[in-house]
Structures are given as structure tokens and as C-alpha cells.
Design an enzyme around this catalytic site. Structure first.
Site, short mmCIF file in Angstrom:
data_model
loop_
_atom_site.label_atom_id
_atom_site.label_comp_id
_atom_site.label_asym_id
_atom_site.label_seq_id
_atom_site.Cartn_x
_atom_site.Cartn_y
_atom_site.Cartn_z
N ASP A 66 0.81 -1.23 0.00
CA ASP A 66 0.00 0.00 0.00
C ASP A 66 0.83 1.27 0.00
OD1 ASP A 66 -2.47 -1.31 -0.06
OD2 ASP A 66 -2.22 -1.84 2.05
N HIS A 160 -9.86 -2.90 -1.12
CA HIS A 160 -9.09 -2.38 -2.24
C HIS A 160 -9.53 -3.06 -3.54
CE1 HIS A 160 -5.71 -1.60 0.86
NE2 HIS A 160 -6.02 -0.41 0.38
N CYS A 245 -0.51 -7.86 -0.90
CA CYS A 245 -0.26 -6.80 0.09
C CYS A 245 1.11 -6.88 0.72
CB CYS A 245 -1.27 -6.90 1.24
SG CYS A 245 -2.92 -7.28 0.74
C1 CIR Z 1 -5.63 -2.25 6.18
O1 CIR Z 1 -6.84 -2.26 6.43
O2 CIR Z 1 -5.08 -1.27 5.70
C2 CIR Z 1 -4.82 -3.49 6.49
N1 CIR Z 1 -5.32 -4.12 7.66
C3 CIR Z 1 -4.86 -4.45 5.32
C4 CIR Z 1 -4.21 -3.91 4.09
C5 CIR Z 1 -4.22 -4.89 2.97
N2 CIR Z 1 -3.50 -4.38 1.88
C6 CIR Z 1 -3.79 -4.62 0.62
O3 CIR Z 1 -4.81 -5.21 0.31
N3 CIR Z 1 -2.99 -4.13 -0.29
#
Ligand code: CIR
Length: 250
Positions: A66, A160, A245
Site C-alpha cells: 500500500d 481495495h 499486500c
Molecule cells: C488495512 O486495512 O489497511 C490493512 N489491515 C490491510 C491492508 C491490505 N493491503 C492490501 O490489500 N494491499
């Protein structure tokens, strides 16, 4: 071909991250084991890893995808839309600066890499609760300068864009029904309702990494002839995370 990846180990306070899942508390020891298996899989795919230690200020910090959008031509540092994640990108920015030119998404733009889906030289940019139109247009302009096309997709449900759709390579996509319009239907595997989590798979060179425990998706993927590596993602799933992720690949 990807030659490099950046990953970050989950921290002890991993369970304090953001989640909408009702799958219970993640087990830290198990998360570390699953993360180690993920790293081994990337190495098997031929990628050289930079492994960052956990930073306890950021319980979601292992979800490095991210914090940037990276390819061999440019590294774009993102500006996470979730308040508790703002700042994760600073350490990643320092690491990426060692690998070539970087650009940044700036306020009032917000953007998280989980919303950015690359298919060859085209990028689909999801507008979601984390990525706003300003962030999307900044990214589109940067990518355009480097020879990539892009288009915008609305993410009406789910976290996402890539929670629901992945590009497998060779023109093929895998998707929940919501995003079946993104690519040509003839080239899209549509997931069964009880297996939506398996939309988040990750093509790395000659292999496709898929989440373990989704037999219908697995069969459809194998029928297309991909070499798969199955990984148990149970603890990351509890925190709304998946295979893409956990790394930045370039
Ligand atoms: C969030 O909610 O930001 C984190 N717990 C999970 C992020 C997952 N990232 C992704 O799908 N790229």
C-alpha cells in the site's frame, strides 16, 4: 521479470491493525511463519529480497504494497488513505530511493497500492475509501510520463481493488463478479461466492502464488496451465490482507 522485492515482517502488535473481518485475532507466531513461507516462495520465484524489520508504530506495516506503486521505470511513493497508516511510506521511500528515481503522491491526494492493478503496460486505478480521485489523477500523470496507460475503476465494496481482482499474466484475470467488466469476460475466471478471498493472487515470474484452501479457484487456475505455489494466508486474512499486500515487486 521481477528481480527484487521489499517486504516487512509483521510486528508484535499486528493484531492492532485495521480490519473488517470477523475471523478472530491473528496469532503472531503463526503470522511470522506464514510470512517466512511467503518470503521463501518469492526467493523460489527468482527474486532478491530486502526484508525490513517490523516498526511497532505501524501495526499494518507488513502490508507494504500500500505504500508505493513500483515498476522497473519508476517508483511512486503513495500517501495512504487510512490515518493510522500515514507515515508507513516514509521508510519505504528511503529504501526505494536506493533503486532509482522516485515520485510521490501529494496532499490532498490519497492512494494505496492495493487499489492499483497492473496488467502489462496498463494500470487500473481503483477509487476507494483509501484512494481518492486526486491521488488517482496524480498517479495516472506520473505513469503516463513513463509510457504506461491507465484507467479508473470504482471500488464500491471491499477494501481495495485487488481484494477482488488480479491479473494472472497471458491476458487472463481472476475476479469476483463485481469486477467481471474490468477485463474481457472470455479472459476472466469468475470466482465462486465462497472463494472470493482467493481473488488476491500474485504472479511472480514463472509462478502464480495463490492462497491455500480454495479448491474451486485452484482447479480453474490449474486448468489454465499456471505453475502455482499455495500459501496459507489465514493470519493475514484476519487483518484483511492477502498475497499482493505483503510485497513491493519490481
Ligand atoms: C488495512 O486495512 O489497511 C490493512 N489491515 C490491510 C491492508 C491490505 N493491503 C492490501 O490489500 N494491499
Amino acid at each position: 521479470m521481477y528481480t527484487k522485492a521489499i517486504v516487512r515482517r509483521p510486528g508484535r502488535n499486528f493484531a492492532n491493525g485495521i480490519t473488517t473481518s470477523n475471523l478472530g485475532q491473528p496469532d503472531f507466531g503463526k503470522a511470522l511463519e506464514q510470512h517466512a513461507a511467503y518470503c521463501e516462495a518469492l526467493i523460489m520465484c527468482g527474486v532478491e529480497l530486502t526484508i525490513l524489520d517490523a516498526d511497532e508504530r505501524y501495526p499494518d506495516g507488513c502490508f507494504v504494497e500500500d505504500t508505493a506503486v513500483v515498476n522497473s521505470r519508476v517508483k511512486v511513493i503513495s500517501r495512504p488513505g487510512a490515518d493510522t497508516r500515514r507515515g508507513e511510506e516514509e521508510a519505504i521511500s528511503r529504501v526505494l530511493a536506493g533503486f532509482g528515481p522516485t515520485e510521490s503522491i501529494i496532499a490532498p491526494g490519497t492512494l494505496e497500492g492495493g487499489d492499483i492493478l497492473r496488467a502489462e503496460n496498463h494500470y487500473f486505478i481503483g477509487i476507494s475509501e483509501r484512494t481518492n480521485t486526486e491521488g488517482a489523477s496524480q498517479l495516472s500523470a506520473i505513469l503516463g510520463k513513463h509510457g504506461f496507460t491507465s484507467s479508473v475503476v470504482r471500488v464500491e465494496a471491499g477494501l481495495h481493488l485487488k481484494s477482488d481482482i488480479a491479473y494472472l499474466g497471458n491476458g487472463n484475470f481472476i475476479s469476483t463478479p463485481v469486477f467481471s467488466h474490468v477485463a474481457h469476460p472470455a479472459n476472466t475466471i469468475i470466482l465462486d461466492p465462497e472463494e472470493y478471498y482467493s481473488a488476491n493472487c500474485l504472479r511472480v515470474n514463472d509462478y502464480l502464488l495463490i492462497a491455500k484452501g480454495f479448491p474451486k479457484s485452484k482447479k480453474k487456475i490449474l486448468d489454465l496451465g499456471y505453475n502455482i505455489i499455495e500459501l496459507d494466508m489465514s493470519e493475514f486474512r484476519k487483518m484483511d490482507g492477502g498475497l499482493t499486500c505483503l510485497s513491493l515487486l519490481f
